[in-house]
Every structure is written in C-alpha cells, then in structure tokens.
Enzyme design. Structure first.
Site, PDB file in Angstrom:
ATOM      1  CG  ASP A 118       6.400 -13.317 -18.083  1.00 11.95           C
ATOM      2  OD1 ASP A 118       5.726 -12.729 -18.946  1.00 11.95           O
ATOM      3  OD2 ASP A 118       7.633 -13.165 -17.968  1.00 11.95           O
ATOM      4  CG  ASP A 164      11.487 -13.547 -26.395  1.00  7.78           C
ATOM      5  OD1 ASP A 164      10.939 -12.676 -25.712  1.00  7.78           O
ATOM      6  OD2 ASP A 164      10.917 -14.603 -26.718  1.00  7.78           O
TER       7      ASP A 164
HETATM    8  O1  1PR Z   1       7.867 -18.870 -28.162  1.00  7.89           O
HETATM    9  O2  1PR Z   1       5.593 -18.458 -29.034  1.00  7.89           O
HETATM   10  O3  1PR Z   1       5.943 -20.129 -27.241  1.00  7.89           O
HETATM   11  O4  1PR Z   1       6.158 -17.702 -26.805  1.00  7.89           O
HETATM   12  C1  1PR Z   1       6.739 -17.754 -25.553  1.00  7.89           C
HETATM   13  C2  1PR Z   1       6.525 -16.398 -24.923  1.00  7.89           C
HETATM   14  O5  1PR Z   1       6.926 -16.482 -23.580  1.00  7.89           O
HETATM   15  C3  1PR Z   1       7.334 -15.309 -25.589  1.00  7.89           C
HETATM   16  O6  1PR Z   1       6.517 -14.147 -25.702  1.00  7.89           O
HETATM   17  C4  1PR Z   1       8.481 -15.046 -24.617  1.00  7.89           C
HETATM   18  O7  1PR Z   1       8.794 -13.669 -24.578  1.00  7.89           O
HETATM   19  C5  1PR Z   1       7.881 -15.490 -23.294  1.00  7.89           C
HETATM   20  N1  1PR Z   1       8.882 -16.092 -22.376  1.00  7.89           N
HETATM   21  C6  1PR Z   1       9.456 -17.291 -22.510  1.00  7.89           C
HETATM   22  N2  1PR Z   1      10.266 -17.536 -21.462  1.00  7.89           N
HETATM   23  C7  1PR Z   1      10.194 -16.464 -20.655  1.00  7.89           C
HETATM   24  C8  1PR Z   1      10.889 -16.295 -19.391  1.00  7.89           C
HETATM   25  O8  1PR Z   1      10.816 -15.237 -18.748  1.00  7.89           O
HETATM   26  N3  1PR Z   1      11.627 -17.314 -18.956  1.00  7.89           N
HETATM   27  N4  1PR Z   1       8.980 -14.372 -20.713  1.00  7.89           N
HETATM   28  C9  1PR Z   1       9.308 -15.547 -21.230  1.00  7.89           C
HETATM   29  C10 1PR Z   1       9.145 -13.240 -21.335  1.00  7.89           C
HETATM   30  C11 1PR Z   1       9.315 -11.090 -20.985  1.00  7.89           C
HETATM   31  C12 1PR Z   1       8.400  -9.997 -20.859  1.00  7.89           C
HETATM   32  C13 1PR Z   1       8.457  -9.410 -19.504  1.00  7.89           C
HETATM   33  C14 1PR Z   1       9.165  -8.126 -19.771  1.00  7.89           C
HETATM   34  C15 1PR Z   1       8.990  -7.094 -18.736  1.00  7.89           C
HETATM   35  N5  1PR Z   1       8.812 -12.252 -20.479  1.00  7.89           N
HETATM   36  O9  1PR Z   1       7.174 -10.048 -21.435  1.00  7.89           O
HETATM   37  O10 1PR Z   1       7.177  -9.356 -19.027  1.00  7.89           O
HETATM   38  O11 1PR Z   1      10.533  -8.392 -19.982  1.00  7.89           O
HETATM   39  O12 1PR Z   1       9.590  -7.460 -17.536  1.00  7.89           O
HETATM   40  P1  1PR Z   1      10.087  -6.353 -16.516  1.00  7.89           P
HETATM   41  O13 1PR Z   1       9.175  -5.175 -16.686  1.00  7.89           O
HETATM   42  O14 1PR Z   1       9.919  -6.967 -15.164  1.00  7.89           O
HETATM   43  O15 1PR Z   1      11.498  -6.075 -16.879  1.00  7.89           O
HETATM   44  P2  1PR Z   1       6.429 -18.866 -27.866  1.00  7.89           P
END
Ligand code: 1PR
Length: 544
Positions: free
Chosen positions: A237, A396
């Site tokens: 991320d 999500d």
């Molecule tokens: O809505 O098309 O602009 O895409 C935004 C993207 O950013 C989406 O894929 C959304 O999942 C991601 N996103 C948005 N905000 C966050 C945040 O964390 N605040 N991250 C975010 C999502 C989730 C995972 C993470 C896993 C594994 N991250 O990909 O890497 O949950 O984590 P872990 O192994 O540590 O538990 P758009």
C-alpha cells in the site's frame, strides 16, 4: 548491441518484454509496418487478449503475409501467449477467424467445472528431459490464458514439433512448442523470473534452436499431474506521508496512522526497493495499491508511474497497480478516461490494473439497469482493450451481523464467529473510498456483476481482518469462490506462514496475499514458500 524486432500491433503491455530483452543485453527495434518485418533477423510476436482481436488486427494491418514470409525464410521467430496461439489453424474463442495455420490443430477452452478459468499462475513446461530452449523440469513459468491446445501425445510431434506441457487440474496442455526456426510459449517468459529470462536468452542466442532434436518423440514418460503452484503475492500500500514522501504503509483495518498523539502515517519503507526484495525472495506477483490516489497531481506525473517504470526494470514477475482507476478530470480540467489511465500504467510496466470503488458503482448501475451491459464501464473497456486477465477487481468488504436469515435481502453466511450480540449470521457489505463509505451491496452481487463485465480476477480484502495478523477470513473466501468461476486472491489478516497453509487447505482460493507480516520483517516470502512446501503444497522457489 544485437537487435531483436518486436511486433507492436495491438494495445498490450509489452514494456516488461522490452525490459527482459534489454536485461539480456539486446536492443529492441519496433516493427510498426509490414515492411519492417522484412528487415527483422529475429522476430518476436507478443500477444495478450483475444485470439480473434489479435488475428484481425494483424490481418487488417496486412502483417500476416510478412510474418509467414519471415517464418518460411527460416529466420528466428518467437511467439508469446496469443503469439503461440496465432500459429494454430484457429481457436474456439473466435471460430470464424483463421490463424496462421503453421500448426495443424485448433485450440480449445479449459473446462471450468472443476477449476478456476482463466488459468492464472505458475505452472510447468515439462519436456520429459529433452532439450527445449533451456526449459527446466524444476522451474515454473507464469501462465495466464483461457484457451489452450490440449496435449495428445504424438499429435504435434508427428508434425515435427517438440513440445513442453503443463497440467492444470486434470487437463494437460501445450506450454511451449519448437520446430526449426520457430519457438513459442503459452506462458509469459518475461514474467517468469530467472527461468523465463533463461528461455528468452536461448532464443536470442540461437542456442535453443541449435539443440532441438531432429525427430521429436511424444511425452509418454512425463508425470501429468497438476503443476500449478500456490501463488503467494506481496502487496504494497503506497501513499504520500505528511512530509510529502512516497512510502509503503500498512493499516490496521485500513487506518494507516500511528496510534501515538502525532498520528503520523506509518512508514514501512521505499516501494521500489521493497518490491525488488520480495521478488528476490520468491514473490509470485507484486501488487501496488495507491491508497490516496495522489490528489491534485497532474495524471501524467503520477508518482506511481515512475515506481512502475523503475520496478519493472528489475522485477520479472507480474505487477498489478490499483487505486484511482476511474474516469476522472485532470488538474487542467481535461477529462481522462479510466482506460487512458490504465494505458499509462500498462505502458509504464504494469501487467494488471486493480479497480476498487469504481467497480462497486458500476455494479450498482448494472443491477439498476436490469443486468444489462453497454460497454461503457471501466472494466469492460479495459478488458476489451487489454484482455480480461489485465483487470482485477479489488473488493473491500466489511462484516454486517444479522440475527436470522430473514433479517436481510443479502447473501449471508452462517458464521463460526458470532457478532457482538451473538448473531449467528453475517453478510459482507461492499465499501468504497478505502472503506470510508459502505454501500447496500453484498460481495456476491459485486463479484458476479464484475465477472459479467469481464474482470479476470478478484482481489478479496476484508476490512475486519486487515492488519490483525489473525489469519484470512475463510468464510468470506468460500462464499465468494462459490459464486464465480474467475480466480480469487485471498487478502487481509495473514500473520504467519501457517495462515497461508490454512487458506490453501481450507478454501478453494487461487492465491494468497500478505502485506504487514512481510513489511515488518516478521517473515519473508521465502519462509512462507518453504512452509507450504513442507506441508505438501507445491510452491515456486525463488530463482527457479
Ligand atoms: O477505490 O479504485 O481508488 O482503489 C483503492 C485501493 O486502495 C483499493 O484496492 C483498496 O483496497 C485500497 N485501500 C484504500 N484505502 C486503504 C487503506 O488501507 N486505508 N488499502 C487501502 C487496502 C488492503 C490490502 C492489504 C491487505 C493485507 N489494503 O491490500 O494489503 O489487507 O494486509 P495484511 O496482510 O497486513 O493484513 P480505488
């Protein structure tokens, strides 16, 4: 520098192929007209997407006679993916469109009753120990395709072809073929790590063609067992922190700020360096999620483009980029389509784009219009131009507990982890904007809609599990797997190698993704692979 000619005939991501060729010390010369083909000594025909689309593009631009002449002249020719399929007489994908007819057979489709289709991941290219462009029985190669030539021992060999095979489920298919000056792979060597670079080198140096047997024999001595490995993906991320630096961060249930008073964005490292480290440890893919979409930045200057350019020069496994892929307005007021944004990413080295919020909004419209499609969504447009395999939908979801089955219209699961009031059921609500807004749509509705639109894969996060180190949400994964045929990547909650084993043993997931446990240095990707292997689950090892 020696030169190789690359045919640039359709919109496709061939940046990674160029990077692989350059890494091997060769220069790429583009073929941009049929006349250029005659100038080529070594010619590569890459290809992604639909057989019919590729063949019609080649026919319309009058390339087919030039390619045939190159092949007939005996000069080196290599086809990749649809570039291999083009050598056949045709494909059931587009029965009315003829292929080059160099191989006398017609491609069929993988059967999806017992497995996910498309076939995505690392599988074998088994030659039964015979030399074939440096392919190794210990190596795995990256495939992504829906149509394939089923392997019938002796069928292609009787036409003079040497064959390497992969096996997916109970289907053995042709992974590579070679004869005289022709070499073609169904897999993507440019995305197959060190093993893939080795096979490209064998083509470029001519060594592969020189060591082919003159009288190829059928592969009757090869063990035809499912060779698809368990795919382990590292996810980064990425966002700008309060000091303006681009950092890899990681949240707890999507909150990426430190718990202390200053609430700084967690900084876990630099994106390009970390991606390279994970590649070297054996990650099967690397995913970047731009979690802030870099607001107020001209689109052509998106920092993520530079991250991809740099990463794709040294990382030879598939790269996915997500975040901000939607129709938008640039800082100067110009309208930019999602397809144009995706194109910029593909040209910078991405192999797939991942769409989050926009997919939910498109699915809502799909249902409100009575499940009709008009070709105008980002998913449809990008998958039409670049193939379904290039479009991932990132989901999500959040758990919503209910006391009984009648309490909601949504698809529920009976859960082993009851809610705060002891509720025995839950459904998974889709969210947008990084979990900030919850919509009245469940995951089953979403994944079925995006599969209909042409998405090739689902990246299944879970907000409740994200960053908890407590393991994947197995109930969610099984619910989604039961609803669609396209592959699913399990994400959120991985805290140790045992969680990867658990998700592969207890669900039908096609791949599993980890983030925090790798970033914090608690475990390496290599350790996860070793652990899976020790439990009898096949995993590709780094460098193989
Ligand atoms: O809505 O098309 O602009 O895409 C935004 C993207 O950013 C989406 O894929 C959304 O999942 C991601 N996103 C948005 N905000 C966050 C945040 O964390 N605040 N991250 C975010 C999502 C989730 C995972 C993470 C896993 C594994 N991250 O990909 O890497 O949950 O984590 P872990 O192994 O540590 O538990 P758009």
């Amino acid at each position: 520098m020696p030169t190789v000619h690359l045919l640039d005939y359709v919109a496709g991501n061939i940046r990674s192929l160029v990077n692989a060729i350059e890494k091997l010390g060769y220069e790429v010369d583009w073929v941009r007209s049929p006349e250029d083909v005659a100038k080529a000594e070594k010619l590569i025909l890459p290809g992604v997407g639909h057989f019919g689309h590729c063949m019609s593009q080649l026919a319309q631009a009058n390339y087919l006679p030039a390619i045939k002449a190159h092949i007939d002249s005996g000069k080196p020719f290599m086809g990749i993916c649809v570039g291999l399929q083009a050598l056949f007489e045709g494909s059931v994908e587009d029965p009315d469109v003829p292929g080059l007819g160099v191989i006398h057979s017609t491609l069929g489709r993988f059967d999806e009753t017992d497995k996910s289709v498309p076939h995505i991941g690392w599988n074998s290219a088994n030659t039964g120990g015979r030399p074939l462009f440096d392919l190794s029985p210990d190596s795995k190669y990256y495939y992504v395709h829906t149509f394939r030539e089923a392997y019938t021992p002796g069928k292609l060999e009787s036409q003079g072809w040497s064959v390497a095979t992969g096996t997916y489920g109970n289907e053995t298919f042709v992974g590579a073929v070679a004869k005289g000056n022709i070499f073609a792979t169904q897999f993507h060597p440019e995305k197959s790590g060190v093993a893939g670079l080795r096979t490209i080198r064998a083509f470029l140096t001519g060594e592969g063609a020189r060591s082919l047997p003159s009288n190829p024999q059928p592969l009757t001595d090869v063990p035809f067992k499912d060779g698809l490995t368990r795919r382990v993906i590292a996810c980064l991320d990425v966002r700008t922190n309060d000091q303006g630096d681009l950092v890899v961060t990681k949240g707890d249930q999507y909150d990426v700020r430190e718990k202390g008073d200053d609430r700084n964005v967690r900084n876990l490292g630099k994106p390009v360096e970390m991606a390279k480290r994970y590649y070297e440890e054996g990650a099967d893919e690397v995913t970047f999620l731009n979690i802030t979409s870099f607001r107020d930045c001209p689109i052509a200057d998106l920092p993520m483009l530079e991250i991809l350019r740099q990463t794709s020069r040294t990382v030879f496994v598939p790269l996915t980029i997500g975040g901000g892929i939607r129709d938008t307005v640039d800082t100067d007021g110009t309208k930019v389509t999602a397809l144009e944004i995706a194109t910029m990413y593909f040209k910078s080295g991405a192999d797939k784009v991942s769409i989050g919020s926009d997919a939910v909004l498109a699915a809502e419209e799909y249902y409100s219009l009575g499940k009709k499609l008009f070709g105008n969504t980002a998913i449809e447009q990008i998958s039409k131009a670049y193939g379904n395999q290039a479009v991932v939908v990132s989901v999500d979801p959040k758990r919503v507990y209910v006391p009984n089955l009648d309490a909601t219209r949504h698809a529920v699961v009976e859960t082993k982890f009851p809610g705060p009031k002891g509720e025995p059921y839950c459904w998974y609500a889709c969210t947008i904007k990084g979990g900030r807004e919850t919509r009245d749509m469940d995951v089953v509705e979403l994944v079925q809609a995006v599969e209909a639109m042409g998405a090739g894969e689902i990246l299944l996060n879970c907000i409740d599990k994200d960053g908890t180190n407590s393991g994947f949400d197995l109930e969610l994964i099984e619910q989604v797997k039961g609803a669609i045929a396209i592959p699913v990547i399990a994400s959120s909650g991985a805290g140790n190698p045992g969680h990867f084993e658990e998700v592969f043993q207890k669900t039908r997931t096609d791949a599993a993704l980890g983030a925090g446990m790798f970033h914090r240095g608690e475990y390496t990707v290599q350790q996860v692979k070793d652990y899976l292997q020790s439990k009898g689950l096949e995993a590709r090892q780094a460098g193989e």
